[in-house]
Design an enzyme around this catalytic site. Structure first.
Site, PDB file in Angstrom:
ATOM      1  N   ARG A  51       0.840  -1.190   0.000  1.00 44.96           N
ATOM      2  CA  ARG A  51       0.000   0.000   0.000  1.00 44.96           C
ATOM      3  C   ARG A  51       0.876   1.239   0.000  1.00 44.96           C
ATOM      4  O   ARG A  51       1.245   1.732   1.071  1.00 44.96           O
ATOM      5  CB  ARG A  51      -0.893   0.020   1.229  1.00 44.96           C
ATOM      6  N   ASP A  53       1.901   5.097  -0.089  1.00 44.32           N
ATOM      7  CA  ASP A  53       1.250   6.301   0.441  1.00 44.32           C
ATOM      8  C   ASP A  53       1.032   7.373  -0.621  1.00 44.32           C
ATOM      9  O   ASP A  53       1.549   7.276  -1.721  1.00 44.32           O
ATOM     10  CB  ASP A  53       2.152   6.957   1.501  1.00 44.32           C
ATOM     11  N   ARG A 203      10.422   6.046   4.824  1.00 43.50           N
ATOM     12  CA  ARG A 203      10.604   7.511   4.853  1.00 43.50           C
ATOM     13  C   ARG A 203      11.219   7.980   6.170  1.00 43.50           C
ATOM     14  O   ARG A 203      11.998   8.937   6.188  1.00 43.50           O
ATOM     15  CB  ARG A 203       9.276   8.210   4.590  1.00 43.50           C
TER      16      ARG A 203
END
Lengths: 250, 250
Positions: A51, A53, A203
């Site tokens: 998934r 972002d 991240r």
């Protein structure tokens, strides 16, 4: 039932992420399901490997969906043509194939590779601005290369995720973590291959490495971040445009 | 007076071209003049080497502007920092330098190189969709390579421009015209270096070469297009996203 496997590429700049959610037509999953459902004249749900972002890209996202044998006469080649002809130019299906009945794009995925891409030029490369995070100040790549080694192996990544769940394990295994420095272009690629990634994990690790590269934190501080099990002690969440899902393996 | 020379890069996707025009804030020239005028607190006009069209990119556009000696104490380095800090991320000034008083970005430019970039994959590369024109059908690159040789040298390019002026000469010299085929990526670069280019000239020549690559016209038909001196006998105007001003030489 036929089980159809897709390999998908997208420039995520204009989208709010992979996953469909009510009232939001700007997700990759929605765009694909919408085109495929129209093609097959029935409601199709697709399963994605990862998934991604909001604003994150994919060079190789894998997905699958089931269709009743009887209902459909399309070949894989015909589906590829139809889907691409109806998708916007920043999403493309590069492969359509028949998969084993039990194939599941998320559960069967054994590893994913994410790359965090940095443009470390004094003046940003305008042609890379959607795909690389610009860091103007010269990064200490040698320090970042030392620090990244702490991330390899099995760890509890609680400090490196922004969504905590008391019931779910934050233990993941990173098979390899490497930094590729393209000196001539002043581009830096931070690459992680692992069995799974928590929300914002790549991240936050990349943000932490950037802070090390800027000498805002020490290489030797990394083990302490792991043991703190506290999001606040890790670095900032590097912006989404630099992140790419590069590979999904089965 | 100081004469300041700029080297500029831009992703032209969001802009209506280089040249400023009344009521349109979406030109590259306007964006630059606006930032530079604010920096210097006086109205600045800049001169560009080439007027790129709507949607066309530049890897190396050259421009210059004059400022009164007395009024300004900025160094070139300070101007570079200021301008880039205030430009949107799809325009960047990569060099600011002091030029000879008589330097003129347009009149002194001795050659420009334009590249027309094609993505010839069956499925478009989503990361190149802003910078390469997608042609799905396989192009006959060998035929295009033969045909492009007709464009080298001095010619009257009347058939290859969409703006005719009876008073102005359409004679231009193409120093070199080459096709670079990156087989592994299925990318094709059509590159022209010349002393000047008419309105839409590179896009019409590229469109003609694409039609030859698709076997919609013959390699041997090119001399007849030149002699017809008629826009209608040449090929279509290939879309702007594939075009880049690659180099400006002095």
């Amino acid at each position: 039932m036929r089980n159809i496997k897709l390999i998908i590429q997208y420039d995520g700049s204009r989208y709010s992420g992979w996953q469909r959610r009510p009232g939001d037509e700007r997700t990759i999953q929605y765009k694909l399901e919408n085109v495929i459902s129209r093609m097959l004249d029935t409601n199709i749900e697709i399963i994605g490997a990862g998934r991604t972002d909001r604003g994150v890209h994919a060079m190789m996202q894998t997905a699958n969906f089931h269709i009743p044998e009887s209902a459909v006469t399309f070949t894989c080649g015909e589906m590829l043509e139809y889907i691409n002809a109806h998708l916007p130019s920043d999403i493309a299906v590069i492969s359509v194939s028949e998969a084993d009945e039990r194939f599941h794009a998320r559960f069967n995925c054994i590893s994913k590779t994410y790359v965090y891409r940095i443009d470390n030029r004094r003046v940003q490369d305008v042609f890379q601005s959607r795909f690389r995070t610009h860091i103007q100040e010269k990064l200490d790549v040698a320090a970042m290369k030392k620090a990244i080694k702490y991330f390899e192996g099995e760890h509890d990544f609680t400090s490196f995720t922004s969504l905590k769940s008391k019931n779910k394990s934050a233990v993941r295994t990173i098979y390899s973590a490497e930094i590729d420095y393209m000196e001539e272009d002043s581009f830096i690629d931070i690459r992680f291959c692992g069995n799974g990634f928590l929300y914002n994990m790549v991240r936050i690790i990349s943000g932490t490495l950037i802070e090390i590269g800027l000498h805002k934190r020490e290489v030797e501080g990394v083990p302490g971040i792991f043991s703190a099990k506290e999001r606040a002690v890790a670095g900032y969440t590097a912006p989404p445009e630099g992140l790419v899902l590069e590979k999904t393996e089965y």
